[in-house]
Each structure stands twice: as structure tokens, then as C-alpha cells.
Scaffold this motif. Structure first.
Motif, PDB file in Angstrom:
ATOM      1  N   ARG A 271       0.993  -1.050   0.088  1.00  0.00           N
ATOM      2  CA  ARG A 271       0.160  -0.089  -0.116  1.00  0.00           C
ATOM      3  C   ARG A 271       0.627   1.247   0.010  1.00  0.00           C
ATOM      4  N   THR A 272       1.824   1.294   0.739  1.00  0.00           N
ATOM      5  CA  THR A 272       3.027   2.424   0.759  1.00  0.00           C
ATOM      6  C   THR A 272       3.585   2.635  -0.670  1.00  0.00           C
ATOM      7  N   TRP A 273       3.848   1.653  -1.447  1.00  0.00           N
ATOM      8  CA  TRP A 273       4.618   1.677  -2.724  1.00  0.00           C
ATOM      9  C   TRP A 273       3.402   2.233  -3.588  1.00  0.00           C
ATOM     10  N   LEU A 288      12.463   7.761 -13.684  1.00  0.00           N
ATOM     11  CA  LEU A 288      13.225   7.171 -14.551  1.00  0.00           C
ATOM     12  C   LEU A 288      13.441   5.808 -14.472  1.00  0.00           C
ATOM     13  N   ASP A 289      13.596   5.147 -13.435  1.00  0.00           N
ATOM     14  CA  ASP A 289      13.883   3.512 -13.095  1.00  0.00           C
ATOM     15  C   ASP A 289      13.092   3.314 -11.769  1.00  0.00           C
ATOM     16  N   LEU A 290      12.647   2.083 -11.556  1.00  0.00           N
ATOM     17  CA  LEU A 290      12.304   1.773 -10.237  1.00  0.00           C
ATOM     18  C   LEU A 290      12.493   0.205 -10.078  1.00  0.00           C
ATOM     19  N   ASN A 291      12.420  -0.173  -8.885  1.00  0.00           N
ATOM     20  CA  ASN A 291      12.604  -1.803  -8.552  1.00  0.00           C
ATOM     21  C   ASN A 291      11.678  -2.022  -7.348  1.00  0.00           C
ATOM     22  N   ARG A 292      10.716  -2.479  -7.486  1.00  0.00           N
ATOM     23  CA  ARG A 292       9.704  -2.926  -6.230  1.00  0.00           C
ATOM     24  C   ARG A 292      10.422  -3.575  -5.344  1.00  0.00           C
ATOM     25  N   SER A 293      10.811  -4.627  -5.675  1.00  0.00           N
ATOM     26  CA  SER A 293      11.405  -5.816  -4.733  1.00  0.00           C
ATOM     27  C   SER A 293      12.502  -5.229  -3.793  1.00  0.00           C
ATOM     28  N   GLY A 295      12.554  -1.623  -3.241  1.00  0.00           N
ATOM     29  CA  GLY A 295      11.983  -0.754  -2.707  1.00  0.00           C
ATOM     30  C   GLY A 295      12.521   0.870  -3.054  1.00  0.00           C
ATOM     31  N   TRP A 296      13.168   1.021  -4.274  1.00  0.00           N
ATOM     32  CA  TRP A 296      13.485   2.409  -4.701  1.00  0.00           C
ATOM     33  C   TRP A 296      12.955   2.947  -5.888  1.00  0.00           C
ATOM     34  N   LEU A 297      12.912   4.082  -6.017  1.00  0.00           N
ATOM     35  CA  LEU A 297      12.515   4.881  -7.217  1.00  0.00           C
ATOM     36  C   LEU A 297      13.251   6.053  -7.528  1.00  0.00           C
ATOM     37  N   GLN A 298      13.835   6.137  -8.977  1.00  0.00           N
ATOM     38  CA  GLN A 298      14.715   7.292  -9.457  1.00  0.00           C
ATOM     39  C   GLN A 298      14.038   8.161 -10.150  1.00  0.00           C
TER      40      GLN A 298
END
Length: 364
Positions: A271-273, A288-293, A295-298
Motif C-alpha cells: 500500500r505504501t508503494w 526514470l527507473d524503479l525496483n519494487r522488490s 523498494g527504490w525509485l529514481q
């Protein structure tokens, strides 16, 4: 062919006066031409056209008529009271009752505090034939009576028309909880099939009995509840007992030395994501890029001036996004923690604290 001398002489003598006349007019400031640019100011008003009796005068009406003003009383031109602004909530109310879904969970999002909605949801359960057997305003849970013995409630919950002695006992629960955004409420419903009638309020996360509520059925119940709430928008009743549900916000901005360092979110990671992505979309920040596993977003958090190509905007295409900050979502001790860090190559004026502050405003 040669021109006679006498003719040549006449031509020369004729040109000289014309040149002198033009020069004199120019020196005189074109006084020979009448300036009529302001003649309309003192022009007399013409008589209206009279149409012979019996003929239609509609085609002789003014194309752009000028409204007559009584100069003796010009108070209407300067009203003493400020006009009321237009209703800016009309567009919001059209999208007030929104059904949202995430990871198999479905809820109805309402732009109102739980204390206002608690009496209306209770009225919906009573008027729909479900009734209320148990409730807890502090937990925000309403539990219906057995739906097996009411034809109206059986139809609402999708039970068979012909009841049997061996069928499970069915109750419905509705849960009201403060939304992640301020002054909002999230309403969820579920149908429980039990072996025997419950004698008390069942916890929402209880594993007793099977949750037989399909996503399609939840959506149908929430849609009907949303229509009922919309019809009761003018209801001014308020539940003091249910007001305790709004005392603790789910999102908090944590600061150190008057600078934002993190956002505390009391929700699960999924839910936070989803809420962080929604907020970034509302802010208009390119991802620009993200990785859910992990937990980061550029993101690109530059200002409009930093993004603009300047004087060469006519000759260049739109500039590509630039990685300026990284947003991280991590599990803390008892809640999710959202932080931001500035990329080494970015030398602009926006800091990580500025990003967290704007993100918090859209989250909450």
C-alpha cells in the motif's frame, strides 16, 4: 524620336510646383487632411429605422446590441459586496465515492471523516435488511445479523433463493478506517460463512470461518453503499464514539533540525508503494527507473528553470529526464519509512528535504 525643346521645358516647369506643394504639406503636418478619429465622441444619435406597419423588423435588429446604462444610478457598476466564488468542490464530489483496489483488497474511498460516515453506514445496513448485531465504533467495525432468515438480505449478499438447513450461517461486516489522505475514510466489506451464528463481534483479521466474499461481490456492495452515501450527503449527524478513529494519522513527517528526514507510513509495503507512486504522478515528477522488490525509485526533481533548455528551446527537442534523487521505501521498527537522497551529479537548488516535504503534502 526626339522631344521638342518647348515640350521639354513645359514638363520641367509642371513638376516643380507639385514638388513644392508636397513639401509644404509635409511641413504643415498634413493639415490638409481632416482628422476624424474622434468624431464619434460628439456625433449626434441617429433616428431608429422605422419599418412600415405590417412588416417584420427582426432582420433590422442590431447584430451586437449595447446594453443601456442609466448614468443617474451607476451603483450597479460598483457592487458593495464581493461575489461568491464558484463551487470548486463540484468536480471533487463527482469523484468522491471511488472504489480502489490493490493486491486483492477493495475499498470505497470517501472524502469525509469516519465520524460523519458511521451513522450513514449504520442506516444503510438497517435499511437494506441486514441489521446490526454487534458493532465497535473504536475499531470501526459493524457486524450484521444472520442474513439467512431475511429474503432481502439474502438477495443483497447473493445467497440462494431457497434456504436449506445445512447451509452455512452468513453475516456481513463493514469496516471504516481513516484513509491515508487527511479527512478521508476507507470502507471495506466482507461476507463470512460460519458453522454457527456468532455470539459476539468477530475481529476483522480473525481466521475463524471462511471469507467467501468475491472481489466482484465486494465491488457490487461497495457500489450500492456509495450510492446510498451520496444520497445522504446532507446528513449532518456525527458519531462521537467513532471520532476516535481519526485521532492518529497514518502518515507523519519526521524532521531533524527543522529539516525533513523521513516519512513514517503506518501501512504495509504494498500500500505504501502504491501511494508513493500515486503522489509522484500527482506531483508530475518523471520516474526514470524503479525496483519494487528493493523498494527504490529514481526521479527527476529539478525545477522548471533547470529543466528548460533556455534560449535554444526553439531549436531543440524536449530534454530527457535526469536522475536527481532516489526515493527509498523500507520497513522500519513498526511502520514503513520513506526517505530520499540526492544524486551526486545533481547540483541544483532542490534538496532531499524539499522532496520529502512535497511528497508528504501529496501523501497526506
Amino acid at each position: 524620336m526626339q522631344v521638342p525643346a518647348r515640350a521639354r521645358k513645359k514638363t520641367v516647369l509642371f513638376a516643380r510646383p507639385v514638388s513644392a506643394l508636397v513639401l509644404a504639406s509635409a511641413l504643415a503636418g498634413c493639415s490638409l487632411i481632416d482628422d476624424r478619429s474622434e468624431g464619434y465622441v460628439n456625433a449626434p444619435e441617429g433616428e431608429p429605422i422605422q419599418v412600415p406597419e405590417g412588416l417584420d423588423s427582426s432582420r433590422l435588429s442590431e447584430t451586437m446590441p449595447i446594453r443601456s446604462i442609466n448614468t443617474a444610478d451607476s451603483r450597479n457598476l460598483y457592487p458593495s459586496s464581493i461575489p461568491r466564488p464558484p463551487d470548486m468542490t463540484s468536480e471533487i464530489l463527482d469523484e468522491n465515492y471511488v472504489i480502489e483496489e490493490l493486491d486483492g483488497r477493495i475499498w470505497l474511498l470517501v472524502n469525509e471523516v469516519p465520524g460523519r460516515l458511521w451513522p450513514v453506514v449504520s442506516a444503510w445496513m438497517n435499511e437494506s435488511g441486514l441489521g446490526i448485531a454487534h458493532d465497535s465504533p473504536q475499531l470501526g467495525i459493524l457486524q450484521s445479523e444472520l442474513a439467512n432468515f431475511s429474503k432481502r438480505s439474502r438477495t443483497l449478499l447473493g445467497l440462494a433463493d431457497s434456504p436449506t438447513a445445512t447451509e452455512p450461517k452468513v453475516v456481513m461486516q463493514a469496516r471504516l478506517a481513516p484513509g491515508i489522505r487527511r479527512k478521508t475514510t476507507e470502507i471495506r466489506v466482507r461476507i463470512l460463512e460460519l458453522e454457527q451464528a456468532p455470539e459476539e463481534l468477530m475481529p476483522w483479521d480473525s481466521d475463524t470461518g471462511a471469507d467467501a466474499t468475491s472481489e466482484q461481490h465486494q465491488r457490487a456492495l461497495l457500489t450500492e453503499l456509495g450510492d446510498f452515501l451520496k444520497q445522504r450527503e446532507d446528513n449532518k449527524s456525527f458519531s462521537r464514539a467513532a471520532s476516535g478513529m481519526v485521532s492518529k494519522p497514518l502518515v507523519r513527517l519526521q524532521s531533524e533540525q527543522d529539516e525533513a528526514v523521513a516519512i513514517r507510513v503506518e501501512l504495509d509495503f504494498g500500500r505504501t508503494w502504491a501511494e508513493v507512486n500515486r503522489s509522484l504522478e500527482e506531483m508530475g515528477l518523471p520516474v526514470l527507473d524503479l525496483n519494487r522488490s528493493e523498494g527504490w525509485l529514481q526521479v527527476d526533481f529539478r525545477t522548471e528553470d533547470e529543466r528548460g533548455p533556455g534560449w535554444f528551446s526553439w531549436f531543440s527537442d524536449a530534454e530527457k529526464p535526469v536522475h536527481t534523487h532516489t526515493i527509498r521505501i523500507q520497513q522500519g521498527a513498526d511502520a514503513m519509512s520513506v526517505t530520499a537522497e540526492q544524486h551526486d551529479s545533481y547540483e541544483g537548488e532542490r534538496s532531499s528535504a524539499d522532496l520529502l516535504t512535497q511528497l508528504f503534502e501529496h501523501l497526506y
